[in-house]
Design an enzyme around this catalytic site. Structure first.
Site, short mmCIF file in Angstrom:
data_model
loop_
_atom_site.label_atom_id
_atom_site.label_comp_id
_atom_site.label_asym_id
_atom_site.label_seq_id
_atom_site.Cartn_x
_atom_site.Cartn_y
_atom_site.Cartn_z
N SER A 1 -7.33 -1.40 10.34
CA SER A 1 -8.02 -2.53 9.34
C SER A 1 -9.53 -2.83 9.68
N GLY B 1 -11.25 -18.66 12.42
CA GLY B 1 -11.18 -17.33 12.60
C GLY B 1 -11.88 -16.60 11.43
N ASP B 2 -12.36 -17.09 10.32
CA ASP B 2 -12.88 -16.56 9.20
C ASP B 2 -14.41 -16.09 9.61
N ASP C 1 11.79 2.48 5.74
CA ASP C 1 11.43 1.12 5.83
C ASP C 1 12.67 0.37 6.21
N ASN C 2 12.46 -0.79 6.86
CA ASN C 2 13.59 -1.75 7.08
C ASN C 2 13.72 -2.84 6.10
N LYS D 1 -3.71 -3.45 16.25
CA LYS D 1 -4.35 -2.50 15.35
C LYS D 1 -5.30 -1.66 16.58
N TYR E 1 -2.74 -9.74 15.69
CA TYR E 1 -2.39 -8.73 14.82
C TYR E 1 -3.50 -7.89 15.01
N PHE F 1 -10.55 -2.00 4.06
CA PHE F 1 -11.38 -3.37 3.91
C PHE F 1 -10.38 -4.23 3.31
N ASN F 2 -10.35 -4.74 2.12
CA ASN F 2 -9.50 -5.80 1.60
C ASN F 2 -8.78 -5.17 0.41
N THR G 1 -10.45 -5.34 10.57
CA THR G 1 -10.37 -6.54 11.72
C THR G 1 -10.52 -6.01 13.15
N ILE H 1 0.87 -1.21 -0.12
CA ILE H 1 0.07 0.13 -0.02
C ILE H 1 0.85 1.21 0.07
P1 NAD Z 1 3.36 -4.64 3.68
O1 NAD Z 1 4.20 -5.52 4.33
O2 NAD Z 1 3.67 -4.72 2.03
O3 NAD Z 1 4.09 -3.26 3.74
C1 NAD Z 1 4.43 -2.75 5.32
C2 NAD Z 1 5.89 -2.37 5.03
O4 NAD Z 1 6.61 -2.00 6.33
C3 NAD Z 1 7.09 -3.31 4.51
O5 NAD Z 1 7.72 -2.64 3.51
C4 NAD Z 1 7.73 -3.58 5.49
O6 NAD Z 1 9.15 -3.83 5.22
C5 NAD Z 1 7.89 -2.54 6.42
N1 NAD Z 1 8.19 -2.61 7.92
C6 NAD Z 1 7.38 -3.72 8.47
N2 NAD Z 1 8.00 -3.52 9.94
C7 NAD Z 1 8.60 -2.49 10.16
C8 NAD Z 1 9.55 -2.00 10.92
N3 NAD Z 1 9.79 -2.32 12.17
N4 NAD Z 1 10.41 -0.83 10.68
C9 NAD Z 1 10.40 -0.46 9.57
N5 NAD Z 1 9.60 -0.79 8.48
C10 NAD Z 1 8.96 -1.86 8.62
O7 NAD Z 1 1.94 -4.40 3.88
P2 NAD Z 1 0.69 -3.63 3.25
O8 NAD Z 1 -0.06 -4.39 2.81
O9 NAD Z 1 1.28 -2.41 2.56
O10 NAD Z 1 0.15 -2.92 4.52
C11 NAD Z 1 0.37 -1.64 5.21
C12 NAD Z 1 -0.08 -1.42 6.37
O11 NAD Z 1 -1.63 -1.44 6.14
C13 NAD Z 1 0.03 -2.27 7.44
O12 NAD Z 1 0.16 -1.73 8.70
C14 NAD Z 1 -0.98 -3.48 7.57
O13 NAD Z 1 -1.25 -3.88 8.91
C15 NAD Z 1 -2.30 -2.43 7.17
N6 NAD Z 1 -3.48 -3.28 6.44
C16 NAD Z 1 -3.14 -3.68 5.38
C17 NAD Z 1 -4.01 -4.60 4.93
C18 NAD Z 1 -3.77 -5.23 3.72
O14 NAD Z 1 -4.68 -6.40 3.34
N7 NAD Z 1 -2.76 -5.48 2.96
C19 NAD Z 1 -5.44 -4.38 5.42
C20 NAD Z 1 -5.63 -3.51 6.44
C21 NAD Z 1 -4.38 -2.96 6.94
C1 UD1 Z 2 -7.47 -11.22 6.11
C2 UD1 Z 2 -7.17 -10.77 7.74
C3 UD1 Z 2 -7.38 -9.79 7.96
C4 UD1 Z 2 -7.07 -8.46 7.26
C5 UD1 Z 2 -7.33 -8.75 5.76
C6 UD1 Z 2 -6.78 -7.63 5.06
C7 UD1 Z 2 -7.34 -13.42 8.31
C8 UD1 Z 2 -8.03 -14.29 9.06
N1 UD1 Z 2 -7.86 -12.20 8.21
O1 UD1 Z 2 -8.96 -11.00 5.68
O2 UD1 Z 2 -7.18 -9.51 9.44
O3 UD1 Z 2 -7.52 -7.37 7.78
O4 UD1 Z 2 -6.82 -10.18 5.36
O5 UD1 Z 2 -6.94 -8.03 3.68
O6 UD1 Z 2 -6.22 -13.65 7.72
N2 UD1 Z 2 -9.98 -17.48 1.02
C9 UD1 Z 2 -10.03 -18.85 0.36
N3 UD1 Z 2 -8.74 -19.16 0.03
C10 UD1 Z 2 -7.75 -18.80 0.16
C11 UD1 Z 2 -7.58 -17.39 0.88
C12 UD1 Z 2 -8.71 -16.81 1.18
O7 UD1 Z 2 -11.19 -19.14 0.05
O8 UD1 Z 2 -6.51 -19.34 -0.13
C13 UD1 Z 2 -11.16 -16.52 1.35
C14 UD1 Z 2 -11.44 -16.38 2.94
O9 UD1 Z 2 -12.06 -17.56 3.56
C15 UD1 Z 2 -12.31 -15.14 2.76
C16 UD1 Z 2 -12.06 -14.45 1.41
O10 UD1 Z 2 -11.29 -15.43 0.69
O11 UD1 Z 2 -13.50 -15.28 2.79
C17 UD1 Z 2 -10.84 -13.30 1.52
O12 UD1 Z 2 -9.62 -13.50 2.40
P1 UD1 Z 2 -8.44 -12.95 2.82
O13 UD1 Z 2 -7.98 -12.24 1.32
O14 UD1 Z 2 -7.43 -13.82 3.51
O15 UD1 Z 2 -9.10 -11.74 3.74
P2 UD1 Z 2 -9.81 -11.80 4.95
O16 UD1 Z 2 -9.76 -13.16 5.56
O17 UD1 Z 2 -10.90 -10.83 4.74
#
Ligand code: NAD
Ligand code: UD1
Length: 333
Positions: free
Chosen positions: A122, A290-291, A31-32, A150, A146, A175-176, A124, A12
């Site tokens: 999130s 957990g889903d 970033d690390n 948050k 996790y 969201f996703n 979540t 992101i």
């Molecule tokens: P990502 O893992 O691709 O990016 C996270 C970045 O943070 C990475 O580049 C990683 O190297 C860096 N990082 C981790 N720990 C660090 C530290 N201690 N010091 C410095 N850098 C560090 O993840 P993303 O999908 O881009 O997510 C970004 C944020 O959004 C996260 O906080 C995640 O929890 C949150 N989020 C993501 C999703 C998702 O589905 N991708 C959904 C909800 C919330």
């Molecule tokens: C997951 C995380 C949630 C996080 C979100 C960010 C879990 C339990 N939850 O949510 O904390 O905020 O990602 O995007 O990991 N599915 C399959 N097969 C797969 C993978 C997923 O059927 O191999 C289904 C899951 O059951 C779900 C949907 O696809 O119904 C989406 O799954 P996923 O992409 O992992 O996202 P979340 O479970 O919503």
């Protein structure tokens, strides 16, 4: 305006850096690289034809953090660990990285008198929904380490604002996020076996995995498979710019970033097969622990308070994810 972006090399983060640079912001990425690579940042520069400052460092290194953010006007805080399953196995690592790391960040901001922050939360934090669509007023709770990181960080931010109401804090509950930048240069690049649906499907389409396990087809949803609110990562990235713009005045606000529309696993499989013109083999497997059955946002507050609305369709999300996957079959190296 100069923005300090923690975790800016991640999925992101890179997409948000592109939007920031295109909008004329100066960007410092900290970033690390624990879950990303410097190559992703080079690609951000390639897309935008602009340069950003890159600092390799850990958010728990308060001294480096404090000196690195000098001269910045605000922070977008992405850095964190994000795998739910791993957080159950390694809770101390998750609390240390996410919670302790955020405390270091907030103290470093205080020392630099920077009081503007956008934080990645999130959906979540809503746990198993009591009602849908999810509004920001839905009770907060969660079921895994996790999710707790948050929730705890959200509470820390609310307490900080109570103690000093001059802070400008935006908590974005994603969201996703799925999809990729249309250039195909940056996108989601998970290490190992993907936990999330769309990257897993993309790897099936490109031939890296044989088939998708559909986790459960006996949920109370129209086709029995899980329903989620998938949002294009570029829409999500643009939401961060609107959040910065809304932070002209002191506040601590939590806002959902979603489309408001849910799609089932099988609908995503179908859309991806159409976008990629590849068959997506799948098998029905037991539910994943957990889903939840269904989760989607009420995006009204984002529209009203941020003047932001997701625009991109599921078709576009799949096309862009496929474009990235097919151009980078082994991810970003
Ligand atoms: P990502 O893992 O691709 O990016 C996270 C970045 O943070 C990475 O580049 C990683 O190297 C860096 N990082 C981790 N720990 C660090 C530290 N201690 N010091 C410095 N850098 C560090 O993840 P993303 O999908 O881009 O997510 C970004 C944020 O959004 C996260 O906080 C995640 O929890 C949150 N989020 C993501 C999703 C998702 O589905 N991708 C959904 C909800 C919330
Ligand atoms: C997951 C995380 C949630 C996080 C979100 C960010 C879990 C339990 N939850 O949510 O904390 O905020 O990602 O995007 O990991 N599915 C399959 N097969 C797969 C993978 C997923 O059927 O191999 C289904 C899951 O059951 C779900 C949907 O696809 O119904 C989406 O799954 P996923 O992409 O992992 O996202 P979340 O479970 O919503």
């Amino acid at each position: 305006m100069k923005i300090f972006v923690t975790g800016g090399a991640g999925y992101i983060g890179t997409h948000t850096c592109v939007e920031l640079l295109n909008d004329g912001y100066e960007v410092v990425v900290y970033d690390n690289f624990s879950n990303s690579s410097i190559e992703a940042l080079r690609r951000v520069e390639q897309i935008t034809q602009k340069s950003l400052q890159m600092i390799e460092g850990d958010i728990r290194d308060e001294v480096l953090l404090t000196s690195s953010m000098q001269g910045c006007d605000g922070v977008i805080h992405f850095a964190g660990l994000k795998a739910v399953g791993e957080s159950v196995e390694k809770p101390l690592e998750y609390y240390d990285n996410n919670v302790h790391g955020t405390l270091c960040l907030l103290r470093a901001m205080q020392k630099n008198s920077i009081k503007t922050i956008v934080f990645s939360s999130s959906a979540t934090v809503y746990g198993d929904p009591e009602f849908l669509p999810l509004t920001e007023k839905h009770p907060l709770r969660t079921t895994n380490p996790y999710g707790y990181t948050k929730l705890v960080i959200e509470e820390i931010l609310r307490d900080l604002f109570k103690s000093d109401p001059t802070w400008k804090i935006m908590i974005l509950r994603y969201f996703n996020p799925v999809g990729a930048h249309q250039s195909g240069l940056i996108g989601e690049d998970p290490q190992g076996i993907p936990n999330n649906l769309m990257p897993f499907i993309a790897q099936v389409a490109v031939g890296r995995r044989e088939f998708l396990n559909v986790f459960g087809d006996d949920y109370q949803t129209p086709d029995g498979t899980g329903v989620r609110d998938y949002i294009h990562v570029v829409d999500l990235a643009q939401g961060h710019l609107r959040a910065l713009e809304a932070l002209k005045t002191p506040q601590c606000t939590a806002i959902n970033l979603g489309t408001g529309r849910g799609y089932s696993v099988l609908e995503v499989v179908k859309a991806f097969a159409e976008a990629s013109k590849k068959p997506i083999n799948y098998t029905i497997s037991p539910r994943r622990e957990g889903d939840i059955a269904a989760c989607y946002a009420d995006p009204k507050n984002a529209k009203e308070l941020l003047n932001w609305q997701a625009k991109r369709t599921l078709k576009q999300m799949c096309e862009d994810a496929w474009n990235f996957q097919s151009k980078n079959p082994e991810g970003i190296k």
